[in-house]
Enzyme design. Structure first.
Site, PDB file in Angstrom:
ATOM      1  N   ASP A   1      45.864  87.842   4.464  1.00 26.84           N
ATOM      2  CA  ASP A   1      46.850  86.931   4.009  1.00 26.84           C
ATOM      3  C   ASP A   1      47.185  86.233   5.225  1.00 26.84           C
ATOM      4  OD1 ASP A   1      49.786  86.124   3.351  1.00 26.84           O
ATOM      5  OD2 ASP A   1      48.860  86.840   1.412  1.00 26.84           O
TER       6      ASP A   1
ATOM      7  N   TYR B   1      56.985  74.275  -7.038  1.00 28.71           N
ATOM      8  CA  TYR B   1      55.725  73.965  -6.894  1.00 28.71           C
ATOM      9  C   TYR B   1      55.528  72.739  -5.914  1.00 28.71           C
ATOM     10  CZ  TYR B   1      50.699  72.721  -6.874  1.00 28.71           C
ATOM     11  OH  TYR B   1      49.476  72.106  -6.378  1.00 28.71           O
TER      12      TYR B   1
ATOM     13  N   ASN C   1      43.169  86.268   0.292  1.00 34.54           N
ATOM     14  CA  ASN C   1      43.565  87.629   0.011  1.00 34.54           C
ATOM     15  C   ASN C   1      43.125  88.047  -1.523  1.00 34.54           C
ATOM     16  OD1 ASN C   1      45.279  85.989  -1.727  1.00 34.54           O
ATOM     17  ND2 ASN C   1      47.107  86.318  -0.952  1.00 34.54           N
TER      18      ASN C   1
ATOM     19  N   ASP D   1      56.760  66.617 -18.393  1.00 30.36           N
ATOM     20  CA  ASP D   1      55.667  66.038 -18.362  1.00 30.36           C
ATOM     21  C   ASP D   1      55.450  64.657 -18.416  1.00 30.36           C
ATOM     22  OD1 ASP D   1      53.790  68.357 -18.137  1.00 30.36           O
ATOM     23  OD2 ASP D   1      53.559  68.508 -20.421  1.00 30.36           O
TER      24      ASP D   1
ATOM     25  N   HIS E   1      44.717  75.105 -17.116  1.00 34.07           N
ATOM     26  CA  HIS E   1      44.300  73.563 -17.122  1.00 34.07           C
ATOM     27  C   HIS E   1      43.667  73.138 -18.536  1.00 34.07           C
ATOM     28  CE1 HIS E   1      44.133  73.665 -12.368  1.00 34.07           C
ATOM     29  NE2 HIS E   1      45.387  73.688 -12.876  1.00 34.07           N
TER      30      HIS E   1
ATOM     31  N   THR F   1      49.387  67.634  -3.485  1.00 36.70           N
ATOM     32  CA  THR F   1      49.342  67.369  -4.894  1.00 36.70           C
ATOM     33  C   THR F   1      50.008  66.247  -5.165  1.00 36.70           C
ATOM     34  OG1 THR F   1      50.164  68.250  -7.060  1.00 36.70           O
ATOM     35  CG2 THR F   1      51.138  68.932  -5.163  1.00 36.70           C
TER      36      THR F   1
END
Length: 334
Positions: free
Chosen positions: A55, A145, A35, A289, A193, A121
């Site tokens: 999409d 996420y 998309n 983290d 990143h 991930t």
């Protein structure tokens, strides 16, 4: 040559576009659905792929794609991936990363497409209880996420039980680097990143890089991460496809090098590669983290015959620097 074309969702994005190029080198036929919210049309060789702007939640479009192209397998990259945003806007992430792919899976079921390679991930593991992390490590994601990716893994397992969908969940560690040609690379906006942020500080695109936390239980006090080159990720997707074509079962696979490098080590390496001093600020730790995230990549070698070819972060940074001073420079010149 494949039995049919491959449908690649999010194929105009960072990892997707590198995988497209790798698969084209293997004479695969490819249909890309993107998309362009985060992807870039010019990251694709449009003369060699079928590109559809759209999409995956668009059911009529997805049905048309399957009816016309009859894809043999789906490689699914399309997702939102900003961890902080997922915490402040979780419904956006569950809608896009979890609900939208259901439309895709429903079309696969209707059309008898039973191979799915999922861009997952290491965030599905949450805070590690042991290092290095293998695929048996508990999954306890600490943000929406990671949770959205973990939930889709569960959906895929249930689809296997219900109608025989076979999937590989490729759990990436820290993707980095760019294509050796310098023609495509990491092109996020905003960019979060570490390696591209450090190089943006080197070019003056940003004033400085902020190091979050210097008091971790690591050799130099900064976070340690396993950096996996994007071209190694691309090759892993091709090998996962081969695994499924040979009758492989649904399974998770970690993609990492098995080696960790600290934030300070990455900055020092970037200074060596660029010949520039990187302006650095030091700030407090960010919530959530972990001090270390390092993969145990043994399973990838055992079942995919894959291992990382680029294990020196200098290679990652050097390829990213070429991209930064090539096409990306023209787009974001300051």
């Amino acid at each position: 040559m494949s039995q049919g074309p491959l449908l690649i969702t999010g194929g105009a994005g960072y990892i997707g576009s590198h995988t497209v190029r790798h698969l084209l080198e293997q004479n695969e036929r490819i249909v890309v659905l993107d998309n362009l919210v985060f992807g870039h049309r010019d990251a694709l060789p449009l003369d060699r792929v079928t590109f559809v702007e759209g999409d995956m939640a668009d059911a009529p479009l997805i049905e048309k794609l399957f009816a016309e192209h009859k894809p043999e397998a789906v490689l699914h990259f399309a997702a939102f991936a900003y961890v902080g945003e997922s915490v402040t806007d979780p419904l956006k992430y569950y809608r896009n990363n979890l609900a939208a792919p259901l439309t895709l899976l429903e079309a696969m079921q209707r059309h008898g497409c039973k191979r799915f390679i999922f861009s997952s991930t290491c965030a599905t593991y949450g805070d590690p209880v042991r290092i290095p992390i293998d695929e048996t490590h508990p999954q306890a994601p600490v943000n929406p996420y990671g949770a959205s990716k973990w939930m889709l893994e569960r959906v895929l397992r249930d689809c296997d039980t219900a109608w025989g969908l076979k999937s590989v969940f490729l759990r990436y560690f820290n993707a980095s680097g760019c294509h050796p040609s310098g023609e495509i690379g990491e092109d996020h906006n905003p960019e979060t990143h570490l390696i591209p942020r450090v190089l943006m500080a080197a070019t003056g695109e940003v004033d400085s890089i902020t190091v979050f936390g210097t008091d971790y239980a690591t050799p130099d006090g900064t976070c340690v991460r396993d950096y996996i080159h994007v071209c190694d990720l691309a090759s892993a997707h091709a090998l996962a496809l081969s695994y499924l074509r040979k009758g492989g079962e649904t399974t998770p696979v970690n993609l990492g090098t098995g080696r960790g490098f600290s934030v300070k080590e990455i900055i020092a390496t970037a200074e060596a590669v660029t010949g520039k001093k990187i302006p650095v600020n030091y700030g407090p730790r960010r919530a959530g983290d972990p001090s270390e995230l390092i993969a145990n990549p043994t399973k990838a070698k055992e079942i995919l015959q894959w291992q990382a070819a680029h294990t020196d972060p200098r290679e990652h940074i050097d390829s990213a620097w070429r991209w930064m001073n090539g096409p990306r420079h023209g787009r974001y010149a300051v």
